[in-house]
Enzyme design. Structure first.
Site, PDB file in Angstrom:
ATOM      1  CG  ASN A 140      15.902 -13.184  -6.861  1.00  0.00           C
ATOM      2  OD1 ASN A 140      15.466 -13.468  -7.971  1.00  0.00           O
ATOM      3  ND2 ASN A 140      15.359 -12.235  -6.114  1.00  0.00           N
ATOM      4  CD  GLU A 197      11.315 -12.148  -0.107  1.00  0.00           C
ATOM      5  OE1 GLU A 197      12.077 -12.549   0.779  1.00  0.00           O
ATOM      6  OE2 GLU A 197      11.497 -11.080  -0.726  1.00  0.00           O
TER       7      GLU A 197
END
Length: 473
Positions: free
Chosen positions: A359, A394
């Site tokens: 990210n 996640e």
């Protein structure tokens, strides 16, 4: 002609004050009878006959009006019962049950068929229900193409036939696009587009012009078609319903059918079809009841579909499209209540390796895309009865139904390999991996919460052991 005695028998004396015409007839008849007794004249006989005829006509009209009122009252009562049944229906099958029996009674139908789009949207489900008590219900499937307007197929066929025979065809119906102008293209390319249209993927209105030594087709810019038709032409709804009725007639050998379309959210989703063995034309009352029932059934289906979609949205992760944590927890609670002694349960806990770094490096938009890709890879790698879900961030969880320890580890390996094989180069990401923790209940009475905790601890060991691996509890 009715005699005076018959007339008097059919007249309710208590209702005479409310029927001035009958009082007039009685008065006139009494006068003429008295004149015949006291001073008989031929004209009096004629007048008496005319009075009798007028009285008989009035009685017949009264009976017809009463019959019509009774018929309308029966229609209203039947429709009210259908409405009450639909109001209590909370599923498509309950809607079918609510209308079948009452429609059969109200219309005199031998069979009632309800055809509607299946939940997965890939075909139509037809449920043929006999109105005779104890007779079995039959189910069959119809292609989704039955929801296309038959007039569109006829127009396409007309273009193809005329082109094949070399006939001059100046125009066929088209649906103009205000943002595009017609342009000429070779006939061969037009034929290819026609073939695509026949397959149900792309199709537009075409205008064919055959002139001189060449042929060309004026076509409008193509647009992607919906998965099933949203009828635009006048009468398209009923044409679709009639075609569905024809398919059922051919499939079940039905003889005399009457149909009405089911519309949900502005598009035809199916039809209600009545059938009976006799060839006598359907009365107008049957058509009215069927049309009204179809409208109300359409509204009921729209309500049920809306509730189902709302429930699905509430239990589906908006980003990845797989079930969310709420669904997973509710499913686990339901399974715990219904779990049998011979049932075995396992859990996979799956976490994307180094996702925070991904990210930070590529941005959250790329991270969201990776989450979607990983979720679909997990859903495609597990078995049909397994339940994958996004657990949070996640991390994903998979509930395994009746696995042995070896099978659970094998499914975990399939998940790991499926994620490793993702091609994310279009996002600039070289690849991604997952760590998987596996746990299988050791006994039927082991709490599922404990199995999830064991899988979570196994996942932690997989992370500490170097990631991109499967570890069993």
């Amino acid at each position: 002609m009715l005699s005076i005695g018959d007339l008097l028998e059919r007249i309710d004396l208590r209702s005479l004050p409310r029927r001035p015409f009958f009082l007039l007839f009685v008065a006139l008849a009494s006068i003429e009878i008295a004149r015949l007794i006291l001073d008989p004249q031929p004209l009096d006989v004629v007048v008496l006959v005319l009075v009798g005829l007028a009285a008989a006509a009035s009685l017949r009209e009264r009976d017809e009006v009463a019959g019509a009122e009774g018929s309308r009252r029966n229609e209203a009562e039947s429709f009210a019962r259908i409405l009450r049944g639909l109001a209590r229906s909370v599923s498509p099958d309950a809607i079918v049950d609510a209308i079948v029996e009452e429609l059969g009674v109200a219309t005199g139908a031998d069979h009632v068929a309800v055809v509607r789009r299946r939940p997965e949207g890939r075909s139509l489900e037809a449920i043929l229900s006999p109105t005779r008590p104890g007779a079995p219900t039959s189910r069959t499937s119809l292609p989704l193409a039955e929801l296309e307007d038959p007039a569109d197929d006829e127009a396409i066929a007309a273009v193809a036939m005329s082109a094949a025979r070399g006939r001059r065809l100046t125009a066929v119906p088209i649906e103009p696009d205000p943002d595009g102008d017609p342009q000429l293209i070779p006939l061969g390319i037009a034929a290819d587009r026609l073939a695509l249209g026949a397959a149900g993927t792309l199709r537009d209105g075409l205008a064919l012009d055959v002139a001189g030594g060449g042929a060309a087709v004026a076509t409008l810019p193509t647009r992607a078609r919906a998965r099933h038709a949203v009828p635009a032409r006048e009468g398209a709804d009923q044409r679709i319903a009639d075609r569905i009725a024809d398919r059922l007639r051919a499939a079940y050998g039905l003889s005399n059918v009457l149909s009405a379309p089911l519309r949900v959210n502005g598009r035809v989703e199916g039809a209600i079809v009545l059938s009976r063995r006799t060839r006598v034309p359907w009365p107008a009352s049957a058509a009215r009841i069927l049309e009204a029932a179809a409208v109300e059934a359409s509204a009921a289906l729209a309500r049920v579909y809306s509730l189902r979609d709302a429930e699905a949205r509430a239990t589906t992760d908006a980003l990845t499209g797989v079930p969310n944590r709420r669904y997973f927890d509710e499913y686990v609670a339901l399974l715990a209540r219904r779990r049998r002694a011979e049932d075995r349960v396992g859990v996979l806990m799956v976490d994307i390796d180094r996702f925070k770094k991904l990210n930070d490096t590529f941005g959250h938009a790329v991270g969201d895309h990776v989450l979607r890709e990983v979720a679909q890879a997990i859903a495609g790698a597990v078995r049909e009865d397994d339940v994958p879900a996004r657990f949070g961030g996640e991390e994903f969880a998979v509930l395994l139904k009746n696995p042995g320890p070896e099978i659970a580890v094998e499914v975990g390996e399939r998940v790991r390999r499926a994620v490793n094989s993702l091609d994310l180069r279009k996002l600039g990401v070289p690849g991604v991996s997952v760590s998987v923790g596996v746990s299988v209940a050791s006994s039927p009475d082991q709490l599922l919460e404990n199995v999830i905790d064991e899988a979570d601890r196994a996942l932690y060991r997989a992370k500490r052991g170097g990631r991109d691996r499967v570890v069993a509890a």
